[in-house]
Design a protein around this motif. Structure first.
Motif, short mmCIF file in Angstrom:
data_model
loop_
_atom_site.label_atom_id
_atom_site.label_comp_id
_atom_site.label_asym_id
_atom_site.label_seq_id
_atom_site.Cartn_x
_atom_site.Cartn_y
_atom_site.Cartn_z
N ASN A 1 -9.03 8.79 2.47
CA ASN A 1 -7.74 9.25 3.01
C ASN A 1 -6.72 9.60 1.94
O ASN A 1 -5.87 10.46 2.15
N TYR A 2 -6.79 8.92 0.78
CA TYR A 2 -5.79 9.13 -0.27
C TYR A 2 -6.47 9.27 -1.63
O TYR A 2 -6.28 8.44 -2.53
N PRO A 3 -7.28 10.30 -1.82
CA PRO A 3 -8.00 10.44 -3.09
C PRO A 3 -7.05 10.66 -4.27
O PRO A 3 -6.07 11.40 -4.17
N GLY A 4 -7.37 9.98 -5.38
CA GLY A 4 -6.58 10.17 -6.59
C GLY A 4 -5.12 9.75 -6.42
O GLY A 4 -4.77 8.92 -5.59
N ALA A 5 -4.27 10.35 -7.25
CA ALA A 5 -2.82 10.12 -7.15
C ALA A 5 -2.32 11.01 -6.03
O ALA A 5 -1.79 12.11 -6.25
N PHE A 6 -2.49 10.56 -4.82
CA PHE A 6 -2.44 11.40 -3.63
C PHE A 6 -1.07 12.02 -3.36
O PHE A 6 -0.98 13.20 -3.02
N TYR A 7 -0.01 11.24 -3.49
CA TYR A 7 1.31 11.73 -3.10
C TYR A 7 2.06 12.29 -4.31
O TYR A 7 2.35 11.55 -5.26
N ARG B 1 -15.96 -0.83 2.68
CA ARG B 1 -15.29 -0.34 3.89
C ARG B 1 -13.80 -0.13 3.65
O ARG B 1 -13.23 0.89 4.03
N ASN B 2 -13.18 -1.08 2.99
CA ASN B 2 -11.75 -0.95 2.69
C ASN B 2 -11.50 0.12 1.64
O ASN B 2 -10.61 0.96 1.79
N LEU B 3 -12.28 0.11 0.57
CA LEU B 3 -12.06 1.09 -0.49
C LEU B 3 -12.44 2.51 -0.07
O LEU B 3 -11.80 3.48 -0.49
N ASP B 4 -13.44 2.65 0.78
CA ASP B 4 -13.76 3.98 1.30
C ASP B 4 -12.61 4.52 2.15
O ASP B 4 -12.30 5.71 2.11
N PHE B 5 -11.96 3.63 2.91
CA PHE B 5 -10.79 4.04 3.68
C PHE B 5 -9.71 4.59 2.75
O PHE B 5 -9.11 5.64 3.01
N VAL B 6 -9.48 3.88 1.65
CA VAL B 6 -8.45 4.30 0.69
C VAL B 6 -8.80 5.65 0.08
O VAL B 6 -8.00 6.60 0.09
N ASN B 7 -10.02 5.75 -0.45
CA ASN B 7 -10.39 6.95 -1.22
C ASN B 7 -10.68 8.15 -0.34
O ASN B 7 -10.49 9.29 -0.77
#
Length: 240
Positions: free
Chosen positions: A142-148, A134-140
């Motif tokens: 919303n912010y896939p890869g080197a997002f910024y 649940r936490n890691l899905d939120f990360v990936n």
């Protein structure tokens, strides 16, 4: 002068485990602090629950370092879970998936303007575990890869153990950990995190031979004296 650096401990690790690493970075002229976590700090996060208590401690430490060193940005070094938690802290999406905070709660995310670079050491950026997805899905999601593009990402993987269903040399533990992390057990990693999960698309990805996951591993780990120079140059190169 290098920017201040903040070290984010790994899951269920305490700040004490990273003091030698912090001293090594200070020896390179990098002002360094460790987020002052204790093992008990992680208890509220058990079972895949909210990591808001950890985000609060990260933000407090980052703000203290900015003030102490009259800086506008810091570099984050996240070990293991500290790496993906750092990605939540950077991002602008409200981390409200557990219902314990609201969208306007300050200081828990959207710290991108205060972070110049994120170094991930043995971070499992993926997981097949029910209680962590649940936490890691939120990360990936919303912010896939080197997002910024304005943040520098360095992902460091260790290559010390090949996962096998065989006792000895950490192979059995690695086999099970790799399977739960990336879905592939027969692969290389640091004994806990497989290389495939430790690298991010678009990041500067490196793999270090014979490097294990943590200070309690039987061999050299990311914070060993002869290993730190292999990745800490990134912090010095990112000045400017």
């Amino acid at each position: 002068m290098p920017r201040p650096t903040v070290i984010l401990p790994g899951y269920f690790a305490s700040a004490d485990d990273y003091q030698i690493l912090a001293e090594q970075l200070r020896g390179l002229g990098i002002p360094t602090a460790v987020v002052p976590l204790r093992k008990s700090s992680w208890i509220p996060t058990l079972g895949g629950r909210s990591i808001v208590p950890i985000l609060r401690e990260i933000d407090r430490t980052v703000c203290e370092m900015l003030i102490r060193h009259d800086a506008s940005e810091v570099d984050l070094v996240g070990h293991s879970a500290g790496g993906w938690i750092g990605r939540i802290y950077l991002g602008e999406k409200p981390y409200c998936i557990h219902g314990d905070v609201t969208e306007d709660t300050p200081g828990l995310w959207n710290a991108r303007s205060r972070i110049r670079s994120l170094v991930c050491l043995g971070t499992p950026h993926t997981s097949q575990e029910y209680w962590t997805r649940r936490n890691l899905d939120f990360v990936n999601d919303n912010y896939p890869g080197a997002f910024y593009p304005d943040v520098r990402y360095l992902c460091v993987a260790g290559k010390s153990v090949f996962g096998r269903r065989r006792l000895g040399g950490g192979q059995w533990l690695a086999y099970n950990s790799y399977q739960l992390t990336c879905g592939e057990a027969n692969t290389w990693g640091d004994g806990i995190t497989p290389i495939a999960a430790a690298h991010l698309t678009g990041a500067e990805n490196i793999t270090l031979e014979e490097v294990w996951h943590s200070p309690r591993s039987p061999g050299r780990w990311y914070g060993s004296e002869d290993v730190v120079p292999l990745w800490s140059s990134f912090l010095l190169d990112s000045v400017g």
